[in-house]
Design an enzyme around this catalytic site. Structure first.
Site, PDB file in Angstrom:
ATOM      1  CG  PHE A 248      50.361  17.879  32.531  1.00 10.92           C
ATOM      2  CD1 PHE A 248      50.895  17.509  31.308  1.00 10.92           C
ATOM      3  CD2 PHE A 248      49.256  17.193  33.019  1.00 10.92           C
ATOM      4  CE1 PHE A 248      50.345  16.451  30.583  1.00 10.92           C
ATOM      5  CE2 PHE A 248      48.701  16.144  32.303  1.00 10.92           C
ATOM      6  CZ  PHE A 248      49.245  15.776  31.085  1.00 10.92           C
ATOM      7  CD  GLU A 249      45.520  22.302  29.207  1.00 11.35           C
ATOM      8  OE1 GLU A 249      44.829  21.258  29.191  1.00 11.35           O
ATOM      9  OE2 GLU A 249      45.198  23.334  29.822  1.00 11.35           O
TER      10      GLU A 249
END
Length: 487
Positions: A248-249
């Site tokens: 996840f960014e």
């Protein structure tokens, strides 16, 4: 009874997949009928697509709106077609030097404007409204650079929304409340499908919407679409599909758009052998994206198992343009065996319409776990330094009159000139040009240097490497796009 119902569901699923497969084959085979030939190179700019946007603005099938402006004042346009309640949103060239899908978008718009595939188009346009934002970063496209004029990566601006391009993307996504989103990019041509020599011609990702990488219906639907598209590409580029790491960014648009409720499919166009301008990859984008749009319209993706998503090989980055294996290399009186990984690096001309090459050795040593678009087993060869041609020439015309194959066979990789014209950025010949007083440095191979040398066997030069391009001197062909200039 359960077994009967399962058989019926599987039967319908197979019928839907078969119909989509048939359509895919037809789309691929008829592609040239819809290809937008006015934008056949990667370095396209906002001015290049404006006539195409104007064409659709005057066509009653389409709705065209200016939805924002870039930092440099260039229009951001949204083109829409269809009347269905399901909204499909495609945005491209968030990074200015990633235009492959932008070209495919206009091919898709040409498809919708044709009189062909009437039944399939009616199914799409009655069930979906398709929206495309073909060039989100026109200022970056003008300079053929990743970032916008603010110097930021738009794809890391989903939280702060600092740039007008980011604000526009968020506003359009929200106003459409898009059900499906296609986030269209290019990736390095040096990515390969994990543990294989095959380039990752197309890579996918159903971005995570949280650190736990949970899979809800929204993300699950994106995974199903990716499985569907992967199956298509295996027919035309077998083994050449990769999958991005799904960490996840929180700043990225894809992750956030997934979180905001749009099933988001990241598509990255990578490399394909002998496809410098990515036109075959453009065709694969056209075929697979249109097929995906059709399966969304027909809802046939719903029965696809997301378990197949994890079976797509992960992206790796172990490809070189040229890999030389096991060459004999003499250094300080000793003999060594060395592999070389060489990349042919593009450098833009000032107007950013085309490019030349300034190649580099990327790595050397034991490269047995790496691959190459072109590979030479040089275990029977010894690396030799390139020498300067003994005569000093006065004009480019004199240089052009030389027999380059003869020069290369004699081990000459440099030609000295009394004066090199100041407006010449690189050598237009398969040999380097050097100034009258330039001293060729002591020969040494190391990462970062321009790869120019010869490969000798039994005292005879059989191969040349000039500016990172391999020349087989046993043949007539010399394919070196340009040499370098050293003054």
């Amino acid at each position: 009874m359960k077994q009967i119902m399962l058989a019926i569901v599987c039967s319908f699923s197979m019928i839907g997949m078969s119909q989509s497969t048939d359509l895919t084959s037809q789309l691929y085979d008829t592609y040239e009928n819809y290809k937008e030939t006015s934008i056949g190179k990667r370095r396209i700019k906002r001015a290049d697509i404006q006539p195409l946007i104007d064409k659709y603005a005057s066509n009653e099938k389409y709705k065209v709106a200016t939805v924002g402006k870039s930092i440099g004042g260039k229009d951001l346009s949204l083109i829409s077609i269809g009347s269905g309640r399901t909204n499909v949103f495609l945005w491209s060239q968030m990074h200015g030097d990633e235009p492959t899908a932008t070209q495919a978008i206009f091919d898709i718009l040409n498809f919708f404007n044709s009189s062909d595939f009437k039944v399939e188009k009616e199914a799409i346009l009655a069930n979906l409204t398709v929206h495309v934002l073909p060039m989100l970063n026109p200022d970056g496209a003008e300079l053929f650079q990743r970032r916008n004029l603010l110097g930021i990566d738009i794809n890391r601006d989903a939280l702060r929304l600092q740039s007008p391009e980011s604000k526009t993307l968020k506003r359009v996504r929200d106003s459409l409340d898009a059900d499906f989103g296609f986030n269209l990019h290019d990736q390095s041509t040096y990515y390969n499908a994990e543990r294989t020599e095959k380039p990752a011609t197309i890579s996918y990702l159903a971005p995570a919407y949280n650190y736990e990488k949970d899979i809800n219906e929204t993300r699950g639907n994106a995974m199903k679409i990716i499985v569907f598209m992967n199956d298509i590409l295996q027919k035309y580029a077998p083994g050449q599909v990769g999958r991005y790491n799904d960490d996840f960014e929180p700043r990225a648009f894809g992750d956030n758009i997934q979180k905001w409720g749009t099933s988001t499919i990241l598509i990255e166009s990578g490399g394909y052998p002998e496809d410098i301008e990515k036109q075959e990859i453009r065709k694969l984008n056209y075929t697979s994206i249109l097929s995906a749009i059709y399966t969304i319209a027909k809802k046939s993706y719903e029965t696809i198992s997301i378990a197949e998503y994890e079976k797509i090989p992960e992206n790796d980055r172990k490809l070189f343009d040229l890999k030389i294996i096991g060459a004999n290399y003499k250094l300080m009186g000793n003999n060594y065996t060395i592999d070389l990984g060489i990349n042919q690096v593009e450098v833009d001309y000032p107007e950013h319409n085309t490019f030349w090459y300034s190649s580099r050795i990327l790595d050397q040593g034991d490269l047995s776990t790496y691959y190459g678009y072109e590979i030479l087993d040089a275990s029977a060869y010894t690396i030799k330094q390139a020498r300067a041609y003994p005569k000093t020439l006065n004009t480019l015309a004199e240089v052009g009159a030389l027999n380059f194959k003869d020069l290369l066979q004699q081990g000459y990789g440099f030609v000295r000139m009394t004066t090199i014209p100041g407006n010449v950025i690189n050598s237009p010949f398969p040999i380097h040009l050097i100034g009258a007083k330039y001293k060729i440095p002591e020969f040494k191979l190391e990462p970062g240097l321009n790869p120019t040398f010869f490969l000798e066997k039994d005292g005879k030069v059989e191969y040349a490497v000039i500016n990172g391009f391999l020349v087989d001197l046993k043949t007539e062909s010399i394919k070196v796009p340009n040499g370098m200039i050293y003054k």
